[in-house]
Design a protein around this motif. Sequence first.
Motif, PDB file in Angstrom:
ATOM      1  N   ALA A 187      40.375  41.343  33.382  1.00  0.00           N
ATOM      2  CA  ALA A 187      40.509  40.325  32.328  1.00  0.00           C
ATOM      3  C   ALA A 187      40.009  40.879  31.003  1.00  0.00           C
ATOM      4  CB  ALA A 187      39.716  39.074  32.696  1.00  0.00           C
ATOM      5  N   ASP A 188      40.473  40.306  29.914  1.00  0.00           N
ATOM      6  CA  ASP A 188      39.918  40.649  28.608  1.00  0.00           C
ATOM      7  C   ASP A 188      38.419  40.367  28.610  1.00  0.00           C
ATOM      8  OD1 ASP A 188      42.411  41.342  27.698  1.00  0.00           O
ATOM      9  OD2 ASP A 188      42.596  39.700  26.267  1.00  0.00           O
ATOM     10  N   ALA A 189      37.667  41.227  27.947  1.00  0.00           N
ATOM     11  CA  ALA A 189      36.213  41.042  27.849  1.00  0.00           C
ATOM     12  C   ALA A 189      35.916  40.020  26.759  1.00  0.00           C
ATOM     13  CB  ALA A 189      35.523  42.364  27.563  1.00  0.00           C
ATOM     14  N   ASP A 190      36.262  38.763  27.066  1.00  0.00           N
ATOM     15  CA  ASP A 190      35.968  37.610  26.210  1.00  0.00           C
ATOM     16  C   ASP A 190      34.770  36.903  26.825  1.00  0.00           C
ATOM     17  OD1 ASP A 190      38.210  38.321  24.807  1.00  0.00           O
ATOM     18  OD2 ASP A 190      39.380  36.541  25.307  1.00  0.00           O
ATOM     19  N   LEU A 191      33.605  37.126  26.254  1.00  0.00           N
ATOM     20  CA  LEU A 191      32.346  36.748  26.893  1.00  0.00           C
ATOM     21  C   LEU A 191      31.430  36.068  25.891  1.00  0.00           C
ATOM     22  CD1 LEU A 191      31.837  40.246  28.536  1.00  0.00           C
ATOM     23  CD2 LEU A 191      32.779  38.227  29.679  1.00  0.00           C
TER      24      LEU A 191
END
Length: 491
Positions: free
Chosen positions: A394-398
């Motif tokens: 997944a995109d590293a949207d954290l």
Amino acid sequence: MSDYDLAIRGGTVITASSAMSCDIGVKDGEVVALDKELGPAARDIDASGKLILPGGIEGHCHIEQVSSTGLMTSDDFESATISAAFGGNTTVIPFAAQHRGDSLRQTVEDYHACAGPKSVIDYGYHLIVSDPTPEVLGQELPALIKAGFTSFKVYMTYDALRLDDRQMLDVLSTARREGALVMIHAENHEMIRWLTEKLVDGSNTAPKYHAVSHSRLGESEATHRAITLSQLVDTPILIVHVSSEEATSEIRRAQDNGLKVYGETCPQYLFLTAEDLDKQGMEGAKFCCSPPPRDADAQEAVWRGLQNGTFQVFSSDHAPYRFDETGKLSAGPNPPFTKIANGVPGIELRLPLLFSEGVRKGRIDIHKFVELTATNVARLYGLFPRKGTIAVGADADLVLWDPDLERTVRYDDLHDRAGYTPYEGMTLTGWPVMVINRGRIVVEDNSLQVAPGSGKFLPRELSRFAAPLGRLEPEVDPARNFGAPILPAGR
């Protein structure tokens, strides 16, 4: 050599279904490892004592959009996405709004020109379809859906936007054929018009009468009608910004009957009431939105809808207009409620409000919070599993979230350009302290770390949640209506 561009260590990783104590390894903008004691990274982040959540996805907001009455919202893509990021969001999906007579494709091209140079986080668009001509439904809309604009909104009220029932059926049928999700603003236009005329004729024009003119019965009737129209043509729908117990019940009834009917609500229906429109002078104009806030009983009904799954998503419906001649008071210093710009700001406070008043006070758990604000949004709008969860690939949207950080809401601390917040003075517990989008640190130490234009446009996939049921009504089922083919085949 570093194994990772970024390693986030020591936090508790939360998804819609799990909680785990582990480190997160990020490389080339993606999550590549979830494990204990990861190897070296170019940068380490200590997340001890913090929750690590998927970046919020704001699925309903009005950014750099001209209203049906010709007013521009106070936020452009720069200010709105900065505000969204400080509130823990890594993706926004505002509306490319077609006005009657406009080309839908040109509307999208114009919106690209607004968003590309300004957005600091990732973004996609819903469409607004207000002029469903044969060209729009036969050519432009299908082509745009294939290009990644896989959801669109229609209105059942507002003179310049509303579709009649015949147009609704044409649009819903097109969505069924193309696999798009239809979002519906459900209010009964003629009820609003009749009540408004009676109020104005009696010189009842203060802001508080806006809430009277938009009756909850008008909302529930339109919700029921939208559901019935969608059932006839077997097209899934999402009823947006639901405010009342009556409309909530209509959605729940449809879901209990097995229909693909989804619901959305917003902070204004949990934390504001019609009494807020009755403030001194024109102050009530700041709280005018449609549907309007209701009362304490309606708030409790909306909370129940969040708890029991009637509502799949929780959005801000950020529609900011300044409290001056450019926005709320564009018709003069004392306008009648019919001339007050509709909408309230809220993009930066959506997540803190729901966390503080929902999770911290035990109304919902942390997994439901993630589901409502990120995971379900990604699923409905064709971004999952790239967005909306924390998983390898997944995109590293954290978002690093401090569950114990207490702050009092002050507009001066926010980043939008509305000039006020409806939630001024509320004390909230639990705030984002670091925001990461595709491995880029966007917000750290209460400071923006990226430049306008660094956000990325997101074409979206078709969502399985928008696929027809295949459960046809007798009148449109060739096997039961003497063989007449009425509906186009769904994808």
